[in-house]
Design a protein around this motif. Structure first.
Motif, short mmCIF file in Angstrom:
data_model
loop_
_atom_site.label_atom_id
_atom_site.label_comp_id
_atom_site.label_asym_id
_atom_site.label_seq_id
_atom_site.Cartn_x
_atom_site.Cartn_y
_atom_site.Cartn_z
N GLU A 142 53.81 43.90 29.82
CA GLU A 142 53.96 44.06 28.37
C GLU A 142 53.94 45.54 27.99
O GLU A 142 54.76 45.99 27.18
N GLN B 49 46.83 38.11 35.37
CA GLN B 49 46.57 38.53 33.98
C GLN B 49 46.77 40.04 33.84
O GLN B 49 47.37 40.50 32.87
N ALA C 156 49.68 42.06 31.53
CA ALA C 156 49.38 43.13 30.57
C ALA C 156 50.17 44.39 30.90
O ALA C 156 50.71 45.06 30.01
#
Length: 141
Positions: free
Chosen positions: A60, A53, A57
């Motif tokens: 991105e 996760q 992030a």
């Protein structure tokens, strides 16, 4: 009946095998990175759910900051990881395990002709999630 006996022996042998040590797991991952991971999915299989996760992030944010496509950002990450790993010989300094968490510390030595004045280290935290998974890596280069 013979088939059942062979199946039982195979299951018993598998159950008796020692689980891979944290150091063996990480060295195996490091060798895969040196060889060049084929995809982000292959690389992510070595990471904990929490770390995956976090990495999504970061990916991105990198895409937004660099204006790269997802494919370009992934290629950059895989290439960078490969370049760093292939130039660093790691030597285990310490391995501490407390239940389902292991902390590893490695000394790094540059093998690509870029010596440093200060010692380089890698600190790796692994967690057990269906086997060992990387939960954090910090590098001092």
């Amino acid at each position: 009946m013979r088939y059942l006996a062979l199946l039982f022996l195979a299951l018993a042998a598998t159950a008796c095998q020692q689980q891979e040590s944290p150091d063996d797991f990480y060295r195996g991952y490091n060798q895969k990175v040196i060889a060049g991971m084929a995809s982000l999915e292959e690389d992510a299989a070595y990471y904990s759910a929490r770390k995956r996760q976090e990495m999504a992030a970061h990916l991105e944010a990198f895409m937004a900051q660099s204006h790269k496509t997802k494919a370009q950002a992934i290629a950059f990450y895989l290439d960078f990881s490969h370049a760093v790993a292939k130039c660093k010989k790691i030597t285990l300094v310490s391995q501490q395990q407390d239940g389902d968490v292991a902390n590893l510390t490695y000394n790094q030595q540059d093998v690509c002709g870029n010596p440093t004045a200060v010692p380089e280290t890698q600190k790796v935290r692994l967690v057990r999630e269906d086997g060992w998974k990387i939960d954090d890596i910090s590098l001092s280069l």
